[in-house]
Write an enzyme that holds these catalytic residues in place. Structure first.
Site, short mmCIF file in Angstrom:
data_model
loop_
_atom_site.label_atom_id
_atom_site.label_comp_id
_atom_site.label_asym_id
_atom_site.label_seq_id
_atom_site.Cartn_x
_atom_site.Cartn_y
_atom_site.Cartn_z
N GLY A 1 -7.54 14.27 -7.85
CA GLY A 1 -6.64 14.23 -7.21
C GLY A 1 -5.81 13.04 -8.23
N GLY B 1 -2.11 7.34 -5.39
CA GLY B 1 -1.48 6.15 -5.74
C GLY B 1 -3.06 5.23 -6.53
CB VAL B 2 -5.93 4.00 -5.70
CG1 VAL B 2 -7.20 5.12 -5.51
CG2 VAL B 2 -6.95 3.02 -5.41
CE LYS C 1 -1.63 0.45 -3.36
NZ LYS C 1 -3.39 1.16 -3.50
CG ASN D 1 -2.85 16.02 -8.10
OD1 ASN D 1 -3.53 15.83 -7.17
ND2 ASN D 1 -1.48 15.79 -7.95
NE ARG D 2 -1.75 19.79 -3.09
CZ ARG D 2 -1.79 19.96 -1.70
NH1 ARG D 2 -1.64 20.56 -0.53
NH2 ARG D 2 -0.82 18.59 -1.43
CB THR E 1 -0.90 -0.28 1.47
OG1 THR E 1 -1.81 1.23 0.96
CG2 THR E 1 -0.47 0.25 2.80
CE LYS F 1 1.81 13.19 -6.21
NZ LYS F 1 1.14 12.88 -4.77
P1 ATR Z 1 -0.62 8.47 -2.47
O1 ATR Z 1 0.28 8.38 -1.06
O2 ATR Z 1 -1.42 7.98 -2.23
O3 ATR Z 1 -0.34 9.43 -3.24
P2 ATR Z 1 -1.26 10.94 -1.03
O4 ATR Z 1 0.09 11.83 -1.99
O5 ATR Z 1 -1.71 11.38 -0.09
O6 ATR Z 1 -1.46 9.12 -2.10
O7 ATR Z 1 -1.64 11.80 -2.61
C1 ATR Z 1 -3.43 12.54 -2.03
C2 ATR Z 1 -3.93 12.90 -3.26
O8 ATR Z 1 -4.11 13.83 -2.73
C3 ATR Z 1 -2.77 14.14 -4.28
O9 ATR Z 1 -3.33 14.26 -4.99
C4 ATR Z 1 -2.77 15.21 -3.37
O10 ATR Z 1 -2.61 16.47 -3.96
P3 ATR Z 1 -0.74 16.40 -4.71
O11 ATR Z 1 -0.23 15.61 -6.09
O12 ATR Z 1 -1.36 17.49 -5.14
O13 ATR Z 1 -0.13 16.51 -3.34
C5 ATR Z 1 -3.97 15.06 -3.08
N1 ATR Z 1 -4.30 16.23 -1.41
C6 ATR Z 1 -3.81 16.24 -0.16
N2 ATR Z 1 -3.94 17.28 0.22
C7 ATR Z 1 -4.92 18.02 -0.87
C8 ATR Z 1 -5.17 19.01 -0.49
N3 ATR Z 1 -4.44 20.22 0.48
N4 ATR Z 1 -5.60 20.44 -1.34
C9 ATR Z 1 -5.36 19.65 -3.07
N5 ATR Z 1 -5.29 18.20 -2.82
C10 ATR Z 1 -4.30 17.73 -1.70
#
Ligand code: ATR
Length: 264
Positions: free
Chosen positions: A125, A128-129, A65, A149-150, A61, A154
């Site tokens: 977003g 990972g998934v 991944k 995505n922010r 997880t 990515k």
């Molecule tokens: P993973 O490890 O699965 O990639 P993650 O990195 O926590 O999980 O990603 C979660 C998603 O939530 C990402 O798309 C992240 O955006 P960034 O790529 O810009 O980091 C998004 N995310 C988390 N907090 C956020 C926030 N406050 N505003 C906008 N997007 C957010």
């Protein structure tokens, strides 16, 4: 006794042991499923343990991944396409990586009888998934997938895997039939995605990958306006069931008990 693991970082909150140990017991299998927090540098030695049959399978997880892939000998086509592995096993002495998130998502959507074909899907977003969800949506014949995505980089990296993906700026919203929250916004009860719900119209499908809390503000607001909603619980259960099937060659039963265990 066979040993299975879920690895990640953080891992404390993973419910995979709960669900796998439930099925192990139900099916009288001599095995145990545990969780282990580790660092990226430990991935190689973990895989070696599978090769030596000290561990018989792992779920992978966040955030490994993709990182796990360099340590594997073979990828299934699903893992190859998404460059994402959540299930590892020994197949004829070959360390193999597979992705059960894809079918997990498809089966969850099928359970609730939503027809994705010819639908316009907007994904918020790029965590990972997301590659698994995109692949699954294309397999179910979504007409178009738009992603925001922010961190735009990515999102653009995902376009390297999926050429038809359209990327729009964060904060921008386009017309959709189905919208998916794949950000971590919503994990805290106070988290709020800044969306103008009044602009969306009615009868859309709002899906949140998050299942704890059961209803994020994203889903609550959507429901209030009369939209269809669904959280990520079914996807989580189905991805686990698919992994169980690979390791134990048994199709586990998804019971009410499991649903209740996860809601607690
Ligand atoms: P993973 O490890 O699965 O990639 P993650 O990195 O926590 O999980 O990603 C979660 C998603 O939530 C990402 O798309 C992240 O955006 P960034 O790529 O810009 O980091 C998004 N995310 C988390 N907090 C956020 C926030 N406050 N505003 C906008 N997007 C957010």
């Amino acid at each position: 006794m066979k040993k299975y693991l879920v690895i990640g970082n953080p891992i404390e909150h993973s419910l995979s042991p709960l669900i796998h140990n439930y099925w192990i017991k139900k099916n009288n299998i001599d095995a145990i499923y545990e969780k282990e927090k580790l660092k990226k540098k430990d991935l190689g030695s973990m895989i070696l343990k599978i090769k030596k049959k000290k561990i018989h399978g792992i779920n992978v997880t966040v955030p490994f991944k993709n990182d796990i892939i360099t340590h594997l000998e073979k990828l299934t086509p699903e893992a190859e396409t998404t460059q994402s592995v959540n299930t590892v096993y020994l197949d004829n002495n070959t360390i193999t990586g597979h992705n059960t998130d894809i079918d997990g998502f498809r089966l969850a959507i099928q359970d609730i009888k939503f027809d994705v074909s010819n639908k316009l899907v907007l994904i918020l977003g790029a965590g990972g998934v997301v590659p698994s969800i995109i692949h699954s949506l294309y397999k179910m014949k979504a007409s178009k997938i738009i992603l925001t995505n922010r961190t735009k980089k990515k999102a653009e990296n995902l376009k390297k895997l999926f050429k038809d993906l359209e990327i729009i700026n964060w904060g921008q919203i386009q017309k959709f039939d189905m919208i998916i929250n794949a950000t971590s916004i919503g994990l805290k009860a106070s988290d709020e995605l800044k969306l103008d719900f009044s602009k969306f119209g009615k009868n859309k499908f709002f899906y949140d990958v998050i299942y704890n809390p059961k209803e994020t503000n994203f889903l609550k607001n959507a429901k209030k306006l009369g939209n269809k909603i669904e959280n990520g619980k079914k996807m989580f259960i189905h991805q686990a069931a698919q992994a169980f099937k690979i390791w134990h060659q048994i199709e586990p039963e998804i019971t009410n008990e499991i649903n209740e265990m996860i809601d607690k």
